[in-house]
Design a protein around this motif. Structure first.
Motif, PDB file in Angstrom:
ATOM      1  N   HIS A 216     -20.961  17.690  12.252  1.00 17.85           N
ATOM      2  CA  HIS A 216     -22.086  17.523  13.175  1.00 17.85           C
ATOM      3  C   HIS A 216     -22.777  16.185  12.941  1.00 17.85           C
ATOM      4  N   ALA A 219     -20.561  13.171  13.797  1.00 16.49           N
ATOM      5  CA  ALA A 219     -20.461  12.980  15.244  1.00 16.49           C
ATOM      6  C   ALA A 219     -21.660  12.215  15.786  1.00 16.49           C
ATOM      7  N   HIS A 220     -22.780  12.319  15.101  1.00 12.42           N
ATOM      8  CA  HIS A 220     -23.957  11.566  15.530  1.00 12.42           C
ATOM      9  C   HIS A 220     -23.753  10.063  15.359  1.00 12.42           C
ATOM     10  N   HIS A 222     -21.324   8.597  16.523  1.00 12.93           N
ATOM     11  CA  HIS A 222     -20.832   8.234  17.849  1.00 12.93           C
ATOM     12  C   HIS A 222     -21.968   8.304  18.874  1.00 12.93           C
ATOM     13  N   GLU A 223     -22.711   9.417  18.814  1.00 11.90           N
ATOM     14  CA  GLU A 223     -23.757   9.687  19.798  1.00 11.90           C
ATOM     15  C   GLU A 223     -25.007  10.171  19.071  1.00 11.90           C
ATOM     16  N   ASN A 225     -27.513  11.785  19.807  1.00 12.08           N
ATOM     17  CA  ASN A 225     -28.137  12.753  20.703  1.00 12.08           C
ATOM     18  C   ASN A 225     -27.282  14.016  20.683  1.00 12.08           C
ATOM     19  N   HIS A 226     -27.630  14.982  21.520  1.00 15.47           N
ATOM     20  CA  HIS A 226     -26.828  16.200  21.646  1.00 15.47           C
ATOM     21  C   HIS A 226     -26.293  16.314  23.068  1.00 15.47           C
ATOM     22  N   SER A 227     -25.773  15.221  23.571  1.00 16.14           N
ATOM     23  CA  SER A 227     -25.198  15.185  24.912  1.00 16.14           C
ATOM     24  C   SER A 227     -23.833  15.876  24.928  1.00 16.14           C
ATOM     25  N   ARG A 229     -21.057  14.455  25.490  1.00 18.58           N
ATOM     26  CA  ARG A 229     -20.106  13.615  24.761  1.00 18.58           C
ATOM     27  C   ARG A 229     -20.201  13.856  23.262  1.00 18.58           C
ATOM     28  N   PHE A 230     -21.428  14.092  22.761  1.00 14.87           N
ATOM     29  CA  PHE A 230     -21.582  14.412  21.343  1.00 14.87           C
ATOM     30  C   PHE A 230     -20.791  15.662  20.982  1.00 14.87           C
ATOM     31  N   TRP A 231     -20.965  16.733  21.767  1.00 12.42           N
ATOM     32  CA  TRP A 231     -20.293  17.992  21.453  1.00 12.42           C
ATOM     33  C   TRP A 231     -18.779  17.880  21.614  1.00 12.42           C
ATOM     34  N   HIS A 233     -17.054  15.311  20.613  1.00 14.33           N
ATOM     35  CA  HIS A 233     -16.620  14.787  19.315  1.00 14.33           C
ATOM     36  C   HIS A 233     -16.579  15.907  18.273  1.00 14.33           C
TER      37      HIS A 233
END
Length: 258
Positions: A216, A219-220, A222-223, A225-227, A229-231, A233
């Motif tokens: 988790h 992955a942040h 990369h993003e 946020n919790h968009s 696209r984040f999920w 990853h």
């Protein structure tokens, strides 16, 4: 905030349910019970926010918000506040029951209970399901707690480093720095510069839940946020992340000394 219920005129809240915040600077009588809460005003706030944890209720509001507006929100959310405080009290009791920081007591380590033994060894050593502590038989409960937590903290740092090294290539990122945190409400956090913070209490949980928190936070990178696209990853690395997230949400870990 979820689960909004209006406060019924006939509903009475037991006084003991309302936790008194240790830094309380305001109070309000809510249908037979006195609620002492911490009121914070911030120019960054645009609305009134409520947060309940094991300490009690914190209310955040813009500087110019009249007190009667804040109290109106508290009256409207009283049932929600009482429910959250009851859950916080239950969670705190479960934390206390999750570990006995004493000789012969049991502490969860990576999801499995281990027993604390006073062995007078040169250093703390895990043998099977027993943690042998370098303490004499006359050691106090505080000494036992300190020795056990010191060992767990060392295990946490080693494990977190190993898991970050293992998962970072799979997520497609590089991490730069690890901090083992003492946060009360966060399992982890990440900064754009590659710094990762992981909660020391994760060492009590099964490895697959530690993996979820590690992925988790990676992955942040990369993003931030919790968009969606984040999920994506997260899911690429852990297809069953939703089940792990739900298990983590229900997890209870022992309270630590600060």
């Amino acid at each position: 905030m979820r689960g909004v219920l209006l406060f019924s005129e006939s509903f009475a809240v037991p006084e003991r349910i309302f936790l008194k915040h240790p830094q309380a600077n305001a109070s309000i009588a809510l249908h037979g019970a006195l609620l002492h809460y911490l009121l914070r005003r911030s120019a960054r706030r645009r609305s009134i926010g409520l947060r309940v944890n094991a300490q009690g209720l914190t209310v955040s509001a813009p500087p110019c918000t009249p007190l009667h507006d804040i109290e109106a929100v508290l009256c409207q959310r009283a049932v929600w506040i009482a429910r959250c405080m009851a859950q916080a009290t239950q969670h705190k009791s479960a934390q206390q029951a999750a570990a006995q920081w004493r000789a012969g007591g049991s502490v969860p380590f990576l999801g499995t209970p281990i027993t604390l033994r006073l062995a007078g060894t040169a250093s703390a050593t895990l043998q099977g399901d027993e943690l042998l502590l370098p303490l004499p038989a006359a050691a106090s409960a505080q000494e036992v707690r300190c020795a056990a937590q010191t060992w767990l903290l060392g295990q946490a740092r080693r494990m977190f480093t190993r898991q970050l090294d293992e998962w970072a290539p799979r997520v497609g990122v590089r991490w730069q720095r690890l901090t083992v945190s003492r946060a009360r409400t966060r399992w982890g956090s990440a900064s754009a510069d590659g710094a990762i913070r992981l909660n020391r209490r994760l060492i009590h949980l099964p490895p697959e839940l530690v993996d979820y928190v590690v992925v988790h936070e990676l992955a942040h990178l990369h993003e931030m946020n919790h968009s969606a696209r984040f999920w994506q990853h997260v899911e690429r690395a852990l297809p069953d992340y939703e089940a792990r997230s739900e298990r983590l949400r229900r997890a209870v870990t022992p309270a630590w000394d600060d």
